[in-house]
Design a protein around this motif. Sequence first.
Motif, PDB file in Angstrom:
ATOM      1  N   SER A  79       0.823  -1.207   0.000  1.00 53.33           N
ATOM      2  CA  SER A  79       0.000   0.000   0.000  1.00 53.33           C
ATOM      3  C   SER A  79       0.859   1.259   0.000  1.00 53.33           C
ATOM      4  CB  SER A  79      -0.943   0.018   1.209  1.00 53.33           C
ATOM      5  OG  SER A  79      -0.190   0.038   2.406  1.00 53.33           O
ATOM      6  N   SER A  80       2.048   1.190   0.590  1.00 53.49           N
ATOM      7  CA  SER A  80       2.934   2.344   0.617  1.00 53.49           C
ATOM      8  C   SER A  80       3.624   2.531  -0.722  1.00 53.49           C
ATOM      9  CB  SER A  80       3.992   2.184   1.708  1.00 53.49           C
ATOM     10  OG  SER A  80       3.404   2.252   2.974  1.00 53.49           O
ATOM     11  N   ARG A  81       3.973   1.436  -1.376  1.00 54.61           N
ATOM     12  CA  ARG A  81       4.694   1.539  -2.635  1.00 54.61           C
ATOM     13  C   ARG A  81       3.842   2.140  -3.743  1.00 54.61           C
ATOM     14  NH1 ARG A  81       6.152  -4.174  -2.725  1.00 54.61           N
ATOM     15  NH2 ARG A  81       7.097  -4.400  -0.716  1.00 54.61           N
ATOM     16  N   SER A  82       2.524   2.045  -3.641  1.00 50.92           N
ATOM     17  CA  SER A  82       1.670   2.547  -4.705  1.00 50.92           C
ATOM     18  C   SER A  82       1.487   4.063  -4.637  1.00 50.92           C
ATOM     19  CB  SER A  82       0.297   1.867  -4.641  1.00 50.92           C
ATOM     20  OG  SER A  82      -0.357   2.211  -3.433  1.00 50.92           O
ATOM     21  N   ARG A  83       1.924   4.688  -3.589  1.00 50.03           N
ATOM     22  CA  ARG A  83       1.779   6.136  -3.442  1.00 50.03           C
ATOM     23  C   ARG A  83       2.887   6.849  -4.203  1.00 50.03           C
ATOM     24  NH1 ARG A  83      -0.626   7.038   2.396  1.00 50.03           N
ATOM     25  NH2 ARG A  83      -1.547   5.010   2.575  1.00 50.03           N
ATOM     26  N   PRO A  84       2.632   8.125  -4.523  1.00 47.76           N
ATOM     27  CA  PRO A  84       3.695   8.890  -5.182  1.00 47.76           C
ATOM     28  C   PRO A  84       4.919   8.969  -4.290  1.00 47.76           C
ATOM     29  CG  PRO A  84       1.622  10.132  -5.122  1.00 47.76           C
ATOM     30  CD  PRO A  84       1.426   8.891  -4.324  1.00 47.76           C
ATOM     31  N   GLN A  85       6.085   8.938  -4.899  1.00 44.13           N
ATOM     32  CA  GLN A  85       7.335   9.035  -4.144  1.00 44.13           C
ATOM     33  C   GLN A  85       7.320  10.309  -3.309  1.00 44.13           C
ATOM     34  OE1 GLN A  85       9.457   6.708  -3.950  1.00 44.13           O
ATOM     35  NE2 GLN A  85      11.138   7.669  -2.891  1.00 44.13           N
ATOM     36  N   GLY A  86       7.639  10.199  -2.035  1.00 46.17           N
ATOM     37  CA  GLY A  86       7.727  11.379  -1.179  1.00 46.17           C
ATOM     38  C   GLY A  86       6.439  11.741  -0.477  1.00 46.17           C
ATOM     39  N   ALA A  87       5.315  11.108  -0.812  1.00 46.99           N
ATOM     40  CA  ALA A  87       4.063  11.396  -0.121  1.00 46.99           C
ATOM     41  C   ALA A  87       3.946  10.430   1.057  1.00 46.99           C
ATOM     42  CB  ALA A  87       2.877  11.244  -1.067  1.00 46.99           C
ATOM     43  N   TYR A  88       4.215  10.929   2.241  1.00 46.13           N
ATOM     44  CA  TYR A  88       4.242  10.087   3.431  1.00 46.13           C
ATOM     45  C   TYR A  88       3.045  10.356   4.327  1.00 46.13           C
ATOM     46  CZ  TYR A  88       9.067   9.356   2.058  1.00 46.13           C
ATOM     47  OH  TYR A  88      10.190   9.040   1.348  1.00 46.13           O
ATOM     48  N   ASP A  89       2.662   9.334   5.073  1.00 51.39           N
ATOM     49  CA  ASP A  89       1.658   9.519   6.115  1.00 51.39           C
ATOM     50  C   ASP A  89       2.294  10.188   7.325  1.00 51.39           C
ATOM     51  OD1 ASP A  89      -0.469   8.204   4.725  1.00 51.39           O
ATOM     52  OD2 ASP A  89       0.421   6.280   5.260  1.00 51.39           O
ATOM     53  N   VAL A  90       3.501   9.739   7.675  1.00 55.20           N
ATOM     54  CA  VAL A  90       4.167  10.192   8.898  1.00 55.20           C
ATOM     55  C   VAL A  90       5.627  10.524   8.612  1.00 55.20           C
ATOM     56  CG1 VAL A  90       4.912   9.491  11.219  1.00 55.20           C
ATOM     57  CG2 VAL A  90       2.682   8.785  10.384  1.00 55.20           C
ATOM     58  N   PHE A  91       6.086  11.633   9.179  1.00 54.14           N
ATOM     59  CA  PHE A  91       7.504  11.990   9.166  1.00 54.14           C
ATOM     60  C   PHE A  91       8.005  11.859  10.599  1.00 54.14           C
ATOM     61  CE2 PHE A  91      11.010  14.862   9.895  1.00 54.14           C
ATOM     62  CZ  PHE A  91      11.822  14.655   8.798  1.00 54.14           C
ATOM     63  N   LEU A  92       9.045  11.067  10.816  1.00 49.69           N
ATOM     64  CA  LEU A  92       9.639  10.920  12.145  1.00 49.69           C
ATOM     65  C   LEU A  92      10.829  11.848  12.297  1.00 49.69           C
ATOM     66  CD1 LEU A  92       9.678   7.034  12.685  1.00 49.69           C
ATOM     67  CD2 LEU A  92       8.102   8.711  13.660  1.00 49.69           C
ATOM     68  N   SER A  93      10.790  12.678  13.327  1.00 46.41           N
ATOM     69  CA  SER A  93      11.910  13.563  13.651  1.00 46.41           C
ATOM     70  C   SER A  93      12.484  13.102  14.984  1.00 46.41           C
ATOM     71  CB  SER A  93      11.417  15.010  13.758  1.00 46.41           C
ATOM     72  OG  SER A  93      12.482  15.863  14.145  1.00 46.41           O
ATOM     73  N   PHE A  94      13.779  12.808  14.986  1.00 44.93           N
ATOM     74  CA  PHE A  94      14.412  12.273  16.198  1.00 44.93           C
ATOM     75  C   PHE A  94      15.910  12.483  16.115  1.00 44.93           C
ATOM     76  CE2 PHE A  94      14.391   9.116  12.930  1.00 44.93           C
ATOM     77  CZ  PHE A  94      15.598   8.453  13.042  1.00 44.93           C
ATOM     78  N   ARG A  95      16.561  12.419  17.249  1.00 45.84           N
ATOM     79  CA  ARG A  95      18.026  12.483  17.250  1.00 45.84           C
ATOM     80  C   ARG A  95      18.550  11.058  17.180  1.00 45.84           C
ATOM     81  NH1 ARG A  95      22.537  14.832  21.238  1.00 45.84           N
ATOM     82  NH2 ARG A  95      24.122  15.079  19.635  1.00 45.84           N
ATOM     83  N   GLY A  96      19.177  10.736  16.079  1.00 43.16           N
ATOM     84  CA  GLY A  96      19.598   9.372  15.801  1.00 43.16           C
ATOM     85  C   GLY A  96      20.431   8.735  16.886  1.00 43.16           C
ATOM     86  N   ALA A 147      17.343  18.779  21.529  1.00 42.31           N
ATOM     87  CA  ALA A 147      17.462  20.238  21.399  1.00 42.31           C
ATOM     88  C   ALA A 147      18.902  20.705  21.201  1.00 42.31           C
ATOM     89  CB  ALA A 147      16.856  20.934  22.604  1.00 42.31           C
ATOM     90  N   SER A 148      19.869  19.834  21.437  1.00 48.72           N
ATOM     91  CA  SER A 148      21.259  20.238  21.218  1.00 48.72           C
ATOM     92  C   SER A 148      21.721  19.944  19.784  1.00 48.72           C
ATOM     93  CB  SER A 148      22.187  19.545  22.222  1.00 48.72           C
ATOM     94  OG  SER A 148      22.183  18.145  22.018  1.00 48.72           O
ATOM     95  N   SER A 149      20.819  19.391  18.987  1.00 50.61           N
ATOM     96  CA  SER A 149      21.135  19.084  17.589  1.00 50.61           C
ATOM     97  C   SER A 149      20.564  20.163  16.677  1.00 50.61           C
ATOM     98  CB  SER A 149      20.544  17.726  17.201  1.00 50.61           C
ATOM     99  OG  SER A 149      20.551  17.564  15.795  1.00 50.61           O
ATOM    100  N   ARG A 150      21.418  20.859  15.979  1.00 45.00           N
ATOM    101  CA  ARG A 150      20.975  21.883  15.029  1.00 45.00           C
ATOM    102  C   ARG A 150      20.083  21.270  13.961  1.00 45.00           C
ATOM    103  NH1 ARG A 150      22.519  27.355  13.027  1.00 45.00           N
ATOM    104  NH2 ARG A 150      21.178  27.440  11.215  1.00 45.00           N
ATOM    105  N   TRP A 151      20.474  20.083  13.510  1.00 46.58           N
ATOM    106  CA  TRP A 151      19.709  19.362  12.487  1.00 46.58           C
ATOM    107  C   TRP A 151      18.280  19.115  12.958  1.00 46.58           C
ATOM    108  CZ3 TRP A 151      21.624  18.059   7.726  1.00 46.58           C
ATOM    109  CH2 TRP A 151      20.881  17.176   6.953  1.00 46.58           C
ATOM    110  N   CYS A 152      18.125  18.617  14.198  1.00 49.49           N
ATOM    111  CA  CYS A 152      16.793  18.346  14.752  1.00 49.49           C
ATOM    112  C   CYS A 152      15.981  19.626  14.887  1.00 49.49           C
ATOM    113  CB  CYS A 152      16.903  17.666  16.118  1.00 49.49           C
ATOM    114  SG  CYS A 152      17.516  15.975  16.056  1.00 49.49           S
ATOM    115  N   LEU A 153      16.616  20.682  15.347  1.00 52.40           N
ATOM    116  CA  LEU A 153      15.903  21.950  15.519  1.00 52.40           C
ATOM    117  C   LEU A 153      15.464  22.520  14.177  1.00 52.40           C
ATOM    118  CD1 LEU A 153      17.935  23.602  18.398  1.00 52.40           C
ATOM    119  CD2 LEU A 153      15.741  22.392  18.530  1.00 52.40           C
ATOM    120  N   ASP A 154      16.285  22.362  13.137  1.00 57.14           N
ATOM    121  CA  ASP A 154      15.895  22.809  11.799  1.00 57.14           C
ATOM    122  C   ASP A 154      14.675  22.022  11.303  1.00 57.14           C
ATOM    123  OD1 ASP A 154      17.904  24.697  11.740  1.00 57.14           O
ATOM    124  OD2 ASP A 154      19.241  23.509  10.456  1.00 57.14           O
TER     125      ASP A 154
END
Length: 103
Positions: A6-23, A81-88
């Motif tokens: 079901s995910s593969r049939s969607r247009p590339q880049g159209a996501y249900d959820v974006f996860l933001s986290f410090r790796g 919060a100490s990650s510039r990448w995460c804050l961006d």
Amino acid sequence: MTEPDSSRSRPQGAYDVFLSFRGEDTRKTFTDHLYTALVQAGIHTFRDDDELPRGKEISDHLLEAIQESKISIVVFSKGYASSRWCLDELVEIVKCKYRKTRT
């Protein structure tokens, strides 16, 4: 990990959820479990990987993923919060939320 059909049939880049986290804080623990559960439930989820190019500014690929996601889940951790990448990422998530509520 492969994505559900079901995910593969969607247009590339159209996501249900974006996860933001410090790796380095949660990638191998909480975020990995959350991502796996979402994908197993058939939810098309964006999680950055170690192969995305890192730079001083957030990449166009990440900006597009945030902008085209229906929702974002921010996993706050001790070092988030100490990650510039995460804050961006967080700034872009808030901007997108603001734009969506104004339309």
